[in-house]
Design a protein around this motif. Structure first.
Motif, PDB file in Angstrom:
ATOM      1  N   ASP A  51       0.839  -1.198   0.000  1.00  0.00           N
ATOM      2  CA  ASP A  51       0.000   0.000   0.000  1.00  0.00           C
ATOM      3  C   ASP A  51       0.871   1.244   0.000  1.00  0.00           C
ATOM      4  N   LEU A  52       0.356   2.298  -0.635  1.00  0.00           N
ATOM      5  CA  LEU A  52       0.997   3.608  -0.650  1.00  0.00           C
ATOM      6  C   LEU A  52       0.031   4.660  -0.147  1.00  0.00           C
ATOM      7  N   GLU A  53       0.567   5.652   0.567  1.00  0.00           N
ATOM      8  CA  GLU A  53      -0.140   6.897   0.834  1.00  0.00           C
ATOM      9  C   GLU A  53       0.597   7.973   0.072  1.00  0.00           C
ATOM     10  N   THR A  54      -0.132   8.856  -0.598  1.00  0.00           N
ATOM     11  CA  THR A  54       0.483   9.699  -1.616  1.00  0.00           C
ATOM     12  C   THR A  54       0.037  11.156  -1.528  1.00  0.00           C
ATOM     13  N   THR A  55       0.525  11.945  -2.478  1.00  0.00           N
ATOM     14  CA  THR A  55       0.216  13.376  -2.474  1.00  0.00           C
ATOM     15  C   THR A  55      -1.080  13.722  -3.182  1.00  0.00           C
ATOM     16  N   GLY A  56      -1.695  12.772  -3.873  1.00  0.00           N
ATOM     17  CA  GLY A  56      -2.899  13.103  -4.629  1.00  0.00           C
ATOM     18  C   GLY A  56      -3.592  11.879  -5.168  1.00  0.00           C
ATOM     19  N   VAL A  57      -4.461  12.093  -6.140  1.00  0.00           N
ATOM     20  CA  VAL A  57      -5.282  11.000  -6.669  1.00  0.00           C
ATOM     21  C   VAL A  57      -4.935  10.642  -8.114  1.00  0.00           C
ATOM     22  N   ASP A  58      -4.023  11.370  -8.729  1.00  0.00           N
ATOM     23  CA  ASP A  58      -3.626  11.091 -10.107  1.00  0.00           C
ATOM     24  C   ASP A  58      -2.323  10.309 -10.088  1.00  0.00           C
ATOM     25  N   PRO A  59      -2.339   9.036 -10.494  1.00  0.00           N
ATOM     26  CA  PRO A  59      -1.114   8.237 -10.428  1.00  0.00           C
ATOM     27  C   PRO A  59      -0.024   8.720 -11.378  1.00  0.00           C
ATOM     28  N   GLU A  60      -0.380   9.518 -12.359  1.00  0.00           N
ATOM     29  CA  GLU A  60       0.617  10.024 -13.298  1.00  0.00           C
ATOM     30  C   GLU A  60       1.485  11.115 -12.674  1.00  0.00           C
ATOM     31  N   THR A  61       0.955  11.858 -11.728  1.00  0.00           N
ATOM     32  CA  THR A  61       1.683  13.010 -11.194  1.00  0.00           C
ATOM     33  C   THR A  61       1.893  12.974  -9.690  1.00  0.00           C
ATOM     34  N   SER A  62       1.148  12.150  -8.959  1.00  0.00           N
ATOM     35  CA  SER A  62       1.274  12.117  -7.501  1.00  0.00           C
ATOM     36  C   SER A  62       2.582  11.452  -7.091  1.00  0.00           C
ATOM     37  N   ARG A  63       2.982  11.739  -5.859  1.00  0.00           N
ATOM     38  CA  ARG A  63       4.243  11.215  -5.330  1.00  0.00           C
ATOM     39  C   ARG A  63       3.987  10.378  -4.081  1.00  0.00           C
ATOM     40  N   ILE A  64       4.891   9.471  -3.802  1.00  0.00           N
ATOM     41  CA  ILE A  64       4.796   8.624  -2.621  1.00  0.00           C
ATOM     42  C   ILE A  64       5.134   9.444  -1.376  1.00  0.00           C
ATOM     43  N   VAL A  65       4.312   9.296  -0.344  1.00  0.00           N
ATOM     44  CA  VAL A  65       4.605   9.864   0.970  1.00  0.00           C
ATOM     45  C   VAL A  65       5.014   8.743   1.926  1.00  0.00           C
ATOM     46  N   THR A  66       4.182   7.719   2.044  1.00  0.00           N
ATOM     47  CA  THR A  66       4.547   6.542   2.830  1.00  0.00           C
ATOM     48  C   THR A  66       4.200   5.290   2.039  1.00  0.00           C
ATOM     49  N   GLY A  67       4.858   4.201   2.391  1.00  0.00           N
ATOM     50  CA  GLY A  67       4.580   2.922   1.747  1.00  0.00           C
ATOM     51  C   GLY A  67       4.850   1.790   2.703  1.00  0.00           C
ATOM     52  N   CYS A  68       4.251   0.649   2.434  1.00  0.00           N
ATOM     53  CA  CYS A  68       4.469  -0.520   3.279  1.00  0.00           C
ATOM     54  C   CYS A  68       4.325  -1.796   2.457  1.00  0.00           C
ATOM     55  N   VAL A  69       5.182  -2.749   2.744  1.00  0.00           N
ATOM     56  CA  VAL A  69       5.105  -4.093   2.173  1.00  0.00           C
ATOM     57  C   VAL A  69       4.995  -5.060   3.341  1.00  0.00           C
ATOM     58  N   VAL A  70       3.968  -5.892   3.346  1.00  0.00           N
ATOM     59  CA  VAL A  70       3.755  -6.839   4.445  1.00  0.00           C
ATOM     60  C   VAL A  70       3.757  -8.268   3.923  1.00  0.00           C
ATOM     61  N   ARG A  71       4.134  -9.173   4.793  1.00  0.00           N
ATOM     62  CA  ARG A  71       3.983 -10.617   4.540  1.00  0.00           C
ATOM     63  C   ARG A  71       2.896 -11.091   5.486  1.00  0.00           C
ATOM     64  N   TYR A  72       1.854 -11.692   4.928  1.00  0.00           N
ATOM     65  CA  TYR A  72       0.645 -11.997   5.692  1.00  0.00           C
ATOM     66  C   TYR A  72       0.228 -13.440   5.451  1.00  0.00           C
ATOM     67  N   GLY A  73      -0.181 -14.113   6.524  1.00  0.00           N
ATOM     68  CA  GLY A  73      -0.792 -15.428   6.379  1.00  0.00           C
ATOM     69  C   GLY A  73       0.199 -16.565   6.271  1.00  0.00           C
ATOM     70  N   GLY A  74      -0.308 -17.696   5.813  1.00  0.00           N
ATOM     71  CA  GLY A  74       0.520 -18.884   5.702  1.00  0.00           C
ATOM     72  C   GLY A  74       0.888 -19.486   7.038  1.00  0.00           C
TER      73      GLY A  74
END
Length: 242
Positions: free
Chosen positions: A12-35
């Motif tokens: 998941d990413l939290e970003t500066t806006g709603v347009d994926p062409e111009t918005s920038r990443i503010v925070t991000g996370c990669v999780v390993r879940y389950g299994g």
């Protein structure tokens, strides 16, 4: 063993806006879940590439420009590390769970190209699971919203800190697991079969939304902005908006 009994990789990413062409990443996370293993997470804070974070975005995820620049690391470093983490997960055979994948994966792709970084799709063969697409397929006519919070309520998944990247990534995995557990036909498909099916379902869902906008008074202008591609909108040719 069916795929949903094995680990998932949430993103998941939290970003500066709603347009994926111009918005920038503010925070991000990669999780390993389950299994059958404890959930693990790796999170990032970016300086947003030096751009201002609009008040509307801050109201969603809580990060303003000053805070991101103070706590964040250089955007190119964050983008490279996120892509490396996702590549490692894909190489390990984990499906990538992304709510509204066409937004997050497209934005990550554009950030990579912006900084001259090899994009994720040039490094790994992905199996993507999008709980939004899956839910719309198994509940085509259910009334109400289809945000992550809506899906969490419907599938009884906790979401205490919505719009933090880690909480959203974990919740997306949990919702995907609940959908698969409830609908055996999804369990019976291989990840490759399910990935191909989602591409068709996502295109059909987007086309339906486009048609709805086109025939609804006051929403006609929205139809042109609906894209049918999933899970990634192809990059514009040279001279694009970034």
């Amino acid at each position: 063993m069916t795929w949903y009994r094995k680990p998932l990789c949430g993103f998941d990413l939290e970003t500066t806006g709603v347009d994926p062409e111009t918005s920038r990443i503010v925070t991000g996370c990669v999780v390993r879940y389950g299994g059958g293993q404890p959930t693990t997470a790796r999170s990032w804070i970016s300086d947003a590439g030096g751009v201002e974070i609009p008040a509307e975005a801050t109201a969603v995820h809580g990060w303003n420009t000053e805070a991101a620049r103070s706590a964040g690391r250089p955007a190119p470093v964050v983008v490279e590390e996120i892509i490396t983490a996702l590549t490692e997960a894909a190489d390990a055979g984990l499906p990538l769970v992304v709510m509204n994948a066409a937004y997050d994966l497209t934005l990550l792709d554009r950030e990579a190209r912006r900084y001259g970084i090899t994009p994720l799709t040039d490094r790994a063969v992905l199996s993507v699971l999008d709980p939004r697409v899956l839910d719309k397929e198994v509940h085509r006519f259910r009334r109400g919203g289809r945000t992550l919070a809506d899906l969490c309520r419907h599938y009884v998944v906790p979401l205490a800190e919505a719009h933090t990247a880690e909480a959203d990534a974990v919740a997306a995995c949990a919702v995907t697991w609940k959908i698969a557990a409830r609908y055996p036909r999804l369990q019976g498909m291989s990840l490759e079969e399910l990935y191909r099916a989602q591409r068709d379902w996502a295109s059909e869902q987007a086309a339906s939304l486009r048609d709805y906008f086109a025939r609804t008074d006051g929403k006609e202008h929205l139809a042109a902005g609906v894209r049918l591609e999933w899970p990634l909108i192809p990059a514009p040719r040279a001279g694009g908006p970034w």
